[in-house]
Design a protein around this motif. Structure first.
Motif, PDB file in Angstrom:
ATOM      1  N   ASP A  93       0.861  -1.224  -0.074  1.00 39.17           N
ATOM      2  CA  ASP A  93      -0.076  -0.167   0.002  1.00 39.17           C
ATOM      3  C   ASP A  93       0.849   1.154   0.010  1.00 39.17           C
ATOM      4  O   ASP A  93       1.594   1.541   0.992  1.00 39.17           O
ATOM      5  N   ILE A  94       1.042   1.981  -1.112  1.00 40.60           N
ATOM      6  CA  ILE A  94       1.943   2.875  -1.392  1.00 40.60           C
ATOM      7  C   ILE A  94       1.574   4.267  -0.437  1.00 40.60           C
ATOM      8  O   ILE A  94       2.413   5.082  -0.376  1.00 40.60           O
ATOM      9  N   ASN A  95       0.116   4.255   0.016  1.00 37.18           N
ATOM     10  CA  ASN A  95      -0.205   5.333   0.813  1.00 37.18           C
ATOM     11  C   ASN A  95      -0.212   4.934   2.144  1.00 37.18           C
ATOM     12  O   ASN A  95      -0.794   5.745   3.126  1.00 37.18           O
ATOM     13  N   ALA A  96       0.276   3.853   2.595  1.00 28.25           N
ATOM     14  CA  ALA A  96       0.264   3.695   4.055  1.00 28.25           C
ATOM     15  C   ALA A  96       1.051   4.505   4.813  1.00 28.25           C
ATOM     16  O   ALA A  96       2.332   4.936   4.227  1.00 28.25           O
ATOM     17  N   ALA A  97       0.926   4.670   5.869  1.00 28.15           N
ATOM     18  CA  ALA A  97       1.524   5.959   6.861  1.00 28.15           C
ATOM     19  C   ALA A  97       2.956   5.534   6.673  1.00 28.15           C
ATOM     20  O   ALA A  97       3.691   6.539   6.821  1.00 28.15           O
ATOM     21  N   ASP A  98       3.307   4.285   6.962  1.00 26.79           N
ATOM     22  CA  ASP A  98       4.688   4.138   7.377  1.00 26.79           C
ATOM     23  C   ASP A  98       5.628   3.988   6.064  1.00 26.79           C
ATOM     24  O   ASP A  98       6.841   4.401   5.983  1.00 26.79           O
ATOM     25  N   VAL A  99       5.250   3.824   4.730  1.00 23.10           N
ATOM     26  CA  VAL A  99       5.504   3.948   3.526  1.00 23.10           C
ATOM     27  C   VAL A  99       6.011   5.464   3.227  1.00 23.10           C
ATOM     28  O   VAL A  99       6.835   5.930   2.884  1.00 23.10           O
ATOM     29  N   LYS A 100       4.708   6.410   3.647  1.00 20.10           N
ATOM     30  CA  LYS A 100       4.861   7.861   3.473  1.00 20.10           C
ATOM     31  C   LYS A 100       6.035   8.328   4.107  1.00 20.10           C
ATOM     32  O   LYS A 100       6.661   9.190   3.585  1.00 20.10           O
ATOM     33  N   ALA A 101       5.998   7.845   5.280  1.00 19.84           N
ATOM     34  CA  ALA A 101       7.192   8.467   6.130  1.00 19.84           C
ATOM     35  C   ALA A 101       8.578   7.989   5.774  1.00 19.84           C
ATOM     36  O   ALA A 101       9.424   8.805   5.686  1.00 19.84           O
ATOM     37  N   ALA A 102       8.461   6.709   5.262  1.00 22.26           N
ATOM     38  CA  ALA A 102       9.712   6.261   4.829  1.00 22.26           C
ATOM     39  C   ALA A 102      10.245   7.240   3.354  1.00 22.26           C
ATOM     40  O   ALA A 102      11.524   7.484   3.144  1.00 22.26           O
ATOM     41  N   LEU A 103       9.385   7.478   2.600  1.00 21.08           N
ATOM     42  CA  LEU A 103       9.654   8.344   1.471  1.00 21.08           C
ATOM     43  C   LEU A 103      10.043   9.500   1.790  1.00 21.08           C
ATOM     44  O   LEU A 103      10.984  10.236   1.186  1.00 21.08           O
TER      45      LEU A 103
ATOM     46  N   VAL B 241       3.675   9.678  -7.341  1.00 23.87           N
ATOM     47  CA  VAL B 241       3.159   8.449  -6.708  1.00 23.87           C
ATOM     48  C   VAL B 241       2.151   7.920  -7.671  1.00 23.87           C
ATOM     49  O   VAL B 241       1.226   8.704  -8.171  1.00 23.87           O
ATOM     50  N   HIS B 242       1.978   6.604  -8.155  1.00 20.42           N
ATOM     51  CA  HIS B 242       0.989   5.908  -8.746  1.00 20.42           C
ATOM     52  C   HIS B 242       0.090   5.213  -7.834  1.00 20.42           C
ATOM     53  O   HIS B 242       0.712   3.912  -7.581  1.00 20.42           O
ATOM     54  N   ALA B 243      -0.788   5.899  -7.151  1.00 19.49           N
ATOM     55  CA  ALA B 243      -1.655   4.976  -6.182  1.00 19.49           C
ATOM     56  C   ALA B 243      -2.214   3.612  -6.845  1.00 19.49           C
ATOM     57  O   ALA B 243      -2.377   2.637  -5.813  1.00 19.49           O
ATOM     58  N   ALA B 244      -2.699   3.479  -7.941  1.00 17.77           N
ATOM     59  CA  ALA B 244      -3.514   2.244  -8.392  1.00 17.77           C
ATOM     60  C   ALA B 244      -2.449   1.091  -8.614  1.00 17.77           C
ATOM     61  O   ALA B 244      -3.034   0.221  -8.303  1.00 17.77           O
ATOM     62  N   GLN B 245      -1.244   1.556  -8.827  1.00 17.54           N
ATOM     63  CA  GLN B 245      -0.426   0.392  -8.869  1.00 17.54           C
ATOM     64  C   GLN B 245       0.575   0.326  -7.588  1.00 17.54           C
ATOM     65  O   GLN B 245       1.318  -0.600  -7.669  1.00 17.54           O
ATOM     66  N   ASN B 246       0.479   1.074  -6.732  1.00 18.00           N
ATOM     67  CA  ASN B 246       0.915   0.981  -5.540  1.00 18.00           C
ATOM     68  C   ASN B 246       2.710   1.219  -5.817  1.00 18.00           C
ATOM     69  O   ASN B 246       3.467   0.375  -5.360  1.00 18.00           O
ATOM     70  N   VAL B 247       2.710   2.053  -6.541  1.00 13.45           N
ATOM     71  CA  VAL B 247       4.112   2.498  -6.852  1.00 13.45           C
ATOM     72  C   VAL B 247       4.714   3.741  -6.848  1.00 13.45           C
ATOM     73  O   VAL B 247       3.840   4.727  -7.356  1.00 13.45           O
ATOM     74  N   ALA B 248       5.717   4.142  -6.681  1.00  9.26           N
ATOM     75  CA  ALA B 248       6.160   5.626  -6.524  1.00  9.26           C
ATOM     76  C   ALA B 248       7.435   5.751  -7.102  1.00  9.26           C
ATOM     77  O   ALA B 248       8.387   4.708  -7.143  1.00  9.26           O
ATOM     78  N   PHE B 249       7.822   6.848  -7.854  1.00  7.60           N
ATOM     79  CA  PHE B 249       9.307   6.959  -8.327  1.00  7.60           C
ATOM     80  C   PHE B 249       9.727   8.387  -7.676  1.00  7.60           C
ATOM     81  O   PHE B 249       9.018   9.072  -7.458  1.00  7.60           O
ATOM     82  N   VAL B 250      11.071   7.970  -7.197  1.00  6.76           N
ATOM     83  CA  VAL B 250      11.746   9.209  -6.438  1.00  6.76           C
ATOM     84  C   VAL B 250      13.017   9.438  -7.433  1.00  6.76           C
ATOM     85  O   VAL B 250      13.880   8.781  -7.634  1.00  6.76           O
ATOM     86  N   TYR B 251      13.027  10.921  -7.866  1.00  5.32           N
ATOM     87  CA  TYR B 251      14.024  11.175  -8.637  1.00  5.32           C
ATOM     88  C   TYR B 251      14.977  11.865  -7.784  1.00  5.32           C
ATOM     89  O   TYR B 251      14.591  13.051  -7.414  1.00  5.32           O
TER      90      TYR B 251
END
Length: 755
Positions: A451-461, A482-492
């Motif tokens: 779940d890319i929008n989970a609190a711990d994932v957001k905090a880690a990002l 963030v691509h929420a539908a695919q549970n993927v995020a890109f960090v540049y």
């Protein structure tokens, strides 16, 4: 020599004999094969290497996540807005107006999406003089270069209205278009000019149009058939445009060479007074055999690329292997049939002053094949009179040439090193990297979570973004999509070091080894492979380095075994390997001297490169080791043939070298000319490949075959033919070497004939 008797009949002789007797059938089968291969290949279509299969490791994992998620990463573009005067700042009213105008202009094209202002994304340089407007191209990233022109024109329009500012665009789509415009025609011209160059050299070599056209025609049909086969095989092993270009190069080189060997021997025997049938049988039994041995050796060398584990190399290796095999089969089957059909008509289209008969008509004495080349006869007199001195001088010279290779530095070439100052976009690239280190080629962290929008994932990002800057790996800004539908995020992440590959790789390691484990690595179920240009280059280099030993061992061991079986001489096998390695080392030395140290770099337009592109050393080793065997097998076969006919070793060496000098020189000139064409291209990687291949072939055909080989063989004497008794059980492939037998009464198949 342990081989007093030899068989007259063998694979090459049988193939040549059958083709000469069934001329129309042989030609028909070849034409049918070429047509079928092309038709089936066209129907099957070509499957190209996917980005996710290009590399292993993190780069592969990241590409696989993107592929599986169905996200089509767009081509990202940036517009650099920079004050030409040091006093101009991003806070100035005119600067702000220019930013607004750029945003409005690119949005107005309808070709872009997600346009962002530097005032919102904080993409303003530390000195406040530069800012980036960023956006994505709509549609497929692979074809974005075809749609970017309206956007480029819009940006140029804004530039005209703001003379005090520098406003210029750079990104995946604009670079794709620039390269296509600048170098697409460049490559095509190089490929198209290779055929006329080869034909011109063959016209000089043969002095007759038909004789010159035959090798080119056979090479081209072999290439056409292989292109069809590549389509079929690509469904098992994906291919690529690079593999196609390498196949064209190798196919033209070996296809012309093999036919040249065959034609020269057939013409030589006719000039010696033998009838057309006998001349063909001799050519099949001698040059035909040399072609088979050489072709199999080249195929084995090319197969070495399959051990790299790199999809691009595997595609190049398989494509090259196929074209060599097709050219080899065509040379020993359809060529004898065509020569039998043409007969004396092969001399049609004789050119004044070039054909031997024309020179005879002018009353000049023409040297016989037995006498060979005057130049090489003179060289051989010195070499055979003082073989030890010749060996020391020639080997010393090559070792001196090879010495710079000890300090070889390999790396993926950045845009400025690949193209120098030949393109305006290179200046933009440098200015972006100066203002935003790493901004033009940021590291890309592909984050996959349950779940890319989970609190711990957001905090880690968020922690990753903070620590990427605080660790010193980046100066920011770090952008997250963030691509929420695919549970993927890109960090540049723009890497500190920018276009300096070594410094950028240190920043990459900081992200991978420290920042990621301390942030994203602490969240269960999260994958965060780091990819991008710098990461891809690093992973490619690591994987390539790991494949050097197995590729090297495979090529050397199998080449050794093939030479041992083909000549039944342990000495010949060992010296063949050593001499080929020496020519490859010399080619490496020339590459390092010119492209890394800059000695004579201005002569080839290679100033300021400072490194050899990562993939080239292994690629050159495999290609050169295979191609070097062409000349080696041809010359040594002729020497062994003369020795079997009763000449002493020195006389056999002299005979073998001087009588093959003409064909080896012609073949080498064709290869050098074709490879040199690629040395004139603007891309440094292609320039390095062309110069390396041309230099190696030139060294191989002159110093190696004309001096070192005869010197070594003269010093060894009868030991050249040494085969330990315990190796006598090896298969005997040393047949097809008796021209006298071929010109006499037909022998019973499998019959033993004294030499």
């Amino acid at each position: 020599m342990g081989n007093g008797d030899i068989r007259v009949r063998g694979i090459a002789a049988r193939a040549g004999g059958w083709s000469a007797r069934h001329r129309w059938a042989a030609v028909g089968i070849w034409v049918l094969f070429v047509v079928l291969a092309m038709g089936l290949g066209s129907a099957a279509g070509r499957v190209d290497v996917k980005e996710s299969d290009q590399l292993k490791g993190e780069t592969h994992t990241a590409a696989k996540i993107i592929e599986d998620s169905g996200i089509k990463a767009p081509a990202g573009e940036s517009v650099l807005i920079q004050g030409k005067d040091a006093n101009v700042k991003a806070t100035d009213a005119d600067f702000r107006a220019a930013v607004t105008a750029v945003v409005k202009a690119v949005e107005g094209t309808g070709k872009v999406t997600d346009v962002t202002s530097p005032y919102d994304t904080k993409t303003i340089s530390r000195d406040g003089r530069s800012a980036l407007v960023q956006f994505d191209m709509r549609g497929d990233a692979d074809t974005a270069g075809d749609r970017v022109e309206p956007v480029l024109n819009a940006v140029k329009g804004v530039q005209k209205d703001h003379a005090g500012l520098r406003i210029e665009e750079i990104g995946g789509a604009s670079m794709q278009k620039t390269f296509s415009d600048a170098f697409g025609d460049d490559f095509k011209k190089a490929e198209y000019s290779a055929v006329p160059v080869a034909l011109g050299i063959l016209l000089i070599a043969f002095g007759a149009l038909v004789a010159a056209l035959l090798p080119v025609a056979l090479a081209l049909t072999a290439i056409m058939a292989t292109m069809g086969l590549m389509g079929i095989v690509s469904h098992l092993q994906p291919m690529s445009d690079t593999a196609n270009s390498v196949m064209l190069l190798v196919g033209l080189a070996v296809g012309v060479d093999y036919c040249l060997f065959y034609l020269r021997r057939e013409r030589e025997e006719r000039e010696a007074g033998r009838d057309a049938g006998a001349a063909l049988r001799i050519a099949a039994a001698t040059s035909g055999r040399a072609i088979v041995v050489s072709g199999v050796t080249v195929c084995v060398a090319m197969a070495g690329m399959l051990f790299t584990g790199l999809a691009e190399f595997e595609a190049m290796g398989l494509a090259s292997l196929m074209v060599v095999a097709v050219a080899m089969v065509g040379s020993v089957t359809v060529l004898p049939a065509l020569l039998s059909l043409l007969g004396e008509r092969v001399e049609k289209g004789r050119l004044p002053f070039l054909h031997p008969d024309k020179r005879r008509a002018r009353g000049k004495r023409v040297r016989s094949a037995e006498e060979g080349s005057r130049f090489w006869s003179a060289v051989l007199r010195v070499v055979l009179a003082k073989p030890a001195v010749s060996l020391v001088v020639a080997a010393g010279a090559l070792l001196a040439i090879a010495a710079p290779a000890l300090g070889m530095k390999t790396q993926q070439l950045t845009l400025d090193k690949e193209f120098g100052n030949s393109l305006a976009i290179v200046g933009t690239y440098n200015r972006v990297n100066d203002a935003f280190p790493g901004g033009s080629e940021p590291a890309e962290v592909v984050v996959k979570a349950h779940d890319i929008n989970a609190a711990d994932v957001k905090a880690a990002l968020a922690d990753f973004r903070t620590q990427a800057i605080s660790s010193g790996a980046s100066r920011g800004p770090v952008d997250i999509k963030v691509h929420a539908a695919q549970n993927v995020a890109f960090v540049y992440v723009p890497l500190v070091g920018g276009s300096d590959q070594d410094k950028a790789e240190k920043s990459l390691q900081l992200l991978r080894d420290k920042v990621r484990p301390a942030t994203l690595g602490k969240v269960d179920g999260v994958q965060a492979p780091i990819t991008g240009q710098v990461a891809g280059s690093h992973d490619f280099s690591d994987q390539l380095l790991g494949s050097v030993a197995p590729v090297f061992a495979f090529v050397v061991v199998f080449a050794f075994l093939l030479m041992l079986l083909s000549f039944r001489s342990l000495t010949i096998a060992i010296t063949s390997i050593v001499l080929n390695l020496l020519s490859v080392a010399a080619a490496y030395g020339i590459l390092v001297a010119v492209f890394q140290h800059g000695w004579g770099a201005s002569l080839v337009g290679a100033e300021g490169v400072g490194a050899i592109i990562t993939w080239l050393p292994l690629f050159l080793f495999v290609i050169l080791f295979g191609l070097s065997m062409d000349y080696h097998v041809f010359v040594v076969s002729r020497i062994r043939e003369a020795r079997l006919r009763g000449r002493d070793t020195k006389d056999a060496i002299r005979h073998g070298v001087v009588t093959t000098a003409g064909v080896v020189t012609s073949a080498a000139v064709i290869m050098v000319a074709v490879f040199a064409i690629f040395g004139t291209l603007s891309m440094q990687s292609m320039k390095q490949m062309g110069v390396g291949l041309a230099a190696a072939v030139l060294i191989d055909a002159t110093i190696i075959r004309g001096v070192l080989l005869p010197a070594v063989m003269a010093l060894l004497g009868e030991r050249n033919w040494y085969l330990p008794k315990w190796l006598n059980r090896l298969p005997d492939f040393t047949h097809d070497e008796s021209p006298e037998a071929a010109s006499g009464p037909p022998a019973v198949e499998g019959e033993k004939v004294g030499v």
